[in-house]
Design a protein around this motif. Structure first.
Motif, PDB file in Angstrom:
ATOM      1  N   HIS A   9       0.837  -1.213   0.000  1.00  0.00           N
ATOM      2  CA  HIS A   9       0.000   0.000   0.000  1.00  0.00           C
ATOM      3  C   HIS A   9       0.870   1.260   0.000  1.00  0.00           C
ATOM      4  CE1 HIS A   9      -3.424   2.560   0.649  1.00  0.00           C
ATOM      5  NE2 HIS A   9      -2.955   2.996   1.810  1.00  0.00           N
ATOM      6  N   GLU A  10       1.967   1.224   0.771  1.00  0.00           N
ATOM      7  CA  GLU A  10       2.858   2.375   0.828  1.00  0.00           C
ATOM      8  C   GLU A  10       3.502   2.630  -0.531  1.00  0.00           C
ATOM      9  OE1 GLU A  10       4.085   4.434   3.379  1.00  0.00           O
ATOM     10  OE2 GLU A  10       2.562   3.750   4.801  1.00  0.00           O
ATOM     11  N   LYS A  14       0.024   5.086  -1.026  1.00  0.00           N
ATOM     12  CA  LYS A  14       0.114   6.054   0.072  1.00  0.00           C
ATOM     13  C   LYS A  14       1.416   6.827   0.085  1.00  0.00           C
ATOM     14  CE  LYS A  14      -0.358   6.440   5.101  1.00  0.00           C
ATOM     15  NZ  LYS A  14      -0.574   5.702   6.365  1.00  0.00           N
ATOM     16  N   ASP A 207      -8.050  10.467  -2.365  1.00  0.00           N
ATOM     17  CA  ASP A 207      -7.703  10.369  -0.946  1.00  0.00           C
ATOM     18  C   ASP A 207      -8.679  11.165  -0.083  1.00  0.00           C
ATOM     19  OD1 ASP A 207      -5.567   8.687  -1.345  1.00  0.00           O
ATOM     20  OD2 ASP A 207      -4.064  10.281  -1.384  1.00  0.00           O
TER      21      ASP A 207
END
Length: 231
Positions: A9-10, A14, A207
């Protein structure tokens, strides 16, 4: 497993190196005029990221802290040299198209940053996975930006794919819009700045929408009525 999901995910969303950290923008803005160039540079960066992360993780306990950055740069330079020689041997046309931006991968702050921030503190397996996810996230931005610029600039997709994949990939070229002349603003670096800005704006929009949906809705408390005794 949770650590692997967090790293994925990072790297992909993200904490994407290109969209959030804004690292490695020089090659991103310079060579993404076509999908082929973007994909070639993205694959090269991914391979260097994985190789350097694993190597840094393996030698981290033997490298003094005072000289760790020069050692990391030498490791990255070694992998960049390997990738450059392989591209020179097997994808010479793409090697010429990318030019100086292949050796400039050595100075990509995204690679040095991951070596310092993650690989030097974690196991080789986790460092390899971190390199894969960060590399895929960076490559995805390259390909999306390259597709935008190629489509708007010359109305095609996968033009010159044979430079990366071989002669059979000539059939992948798609002429979507018939232009009499190329739209130079999209092909030149100013188009890259505009395209990257739109991609970052889109990410921030999604986001914010996700954040708004997950936040609980605060209900306003009804004011209490005050009753006074007039007698």
């Amino acid at each position: 497993m949770s650590e692997l999901k967090t790293l994925a995910h990072e790297g992909l969303w993200k904490n994407n190196a290109a969209l959030v950290q804004l690292l490695g923008l020089c090659p991103l803005l310079a060579v993404t005029s076509t999908v082929t160039n973007a994909l070639g540079l993205g694959i090269a960066t991914l391979l260097v990221l994985v190789g350097s992360n694993v190597t840094v993780s393996i030698v981290r306990n033997w490298v003094p802290k005072d000289i760790r950055i020069p050692v990391f740069v030498m490791i990255i330079a070694a992998f960049v040299t390997i990738i450059e020689l392989l591209m020179n041997a097997y994808t010479f046309g793409l090697y010429q198209a990318l030019g100086i931006f292949i050796p400039l991968i050595v100075t990509n702050c995204a690679i040095i940053g991951r070596a310092e921030a993650y690989a030097s503190k974690n196991s080789p397996l986790l460092s390899a996975w971190d390199g894969v996810m960060m590399g895929l996230g960076f490559a995805a931005v390259l390909v999306i930006l390259g597709a935008m610029r190629e489509l708007i600039g010359q109305g095609t997709l996968f033009d010159g794919a044979e430079l990366l994949l071989g002669e059979w990939a000539t059939a992948l070229r798609m002429a979507i819009i018939d232009f009499d002349n190329q739209f130079l603003v999209a092909i030149l670096p100013p188009g890259a700045f505009l395209g990257l800005g739109l991609i970052i704006a889109g990410k921030n929009y999604f986001d914010e929408r996700k954040k708004a949906k997950t936040q609980p809705v605060e209900t306003e408390k009804a004011p209490r009525a005050r009753v006074t005794n007039l007698t």
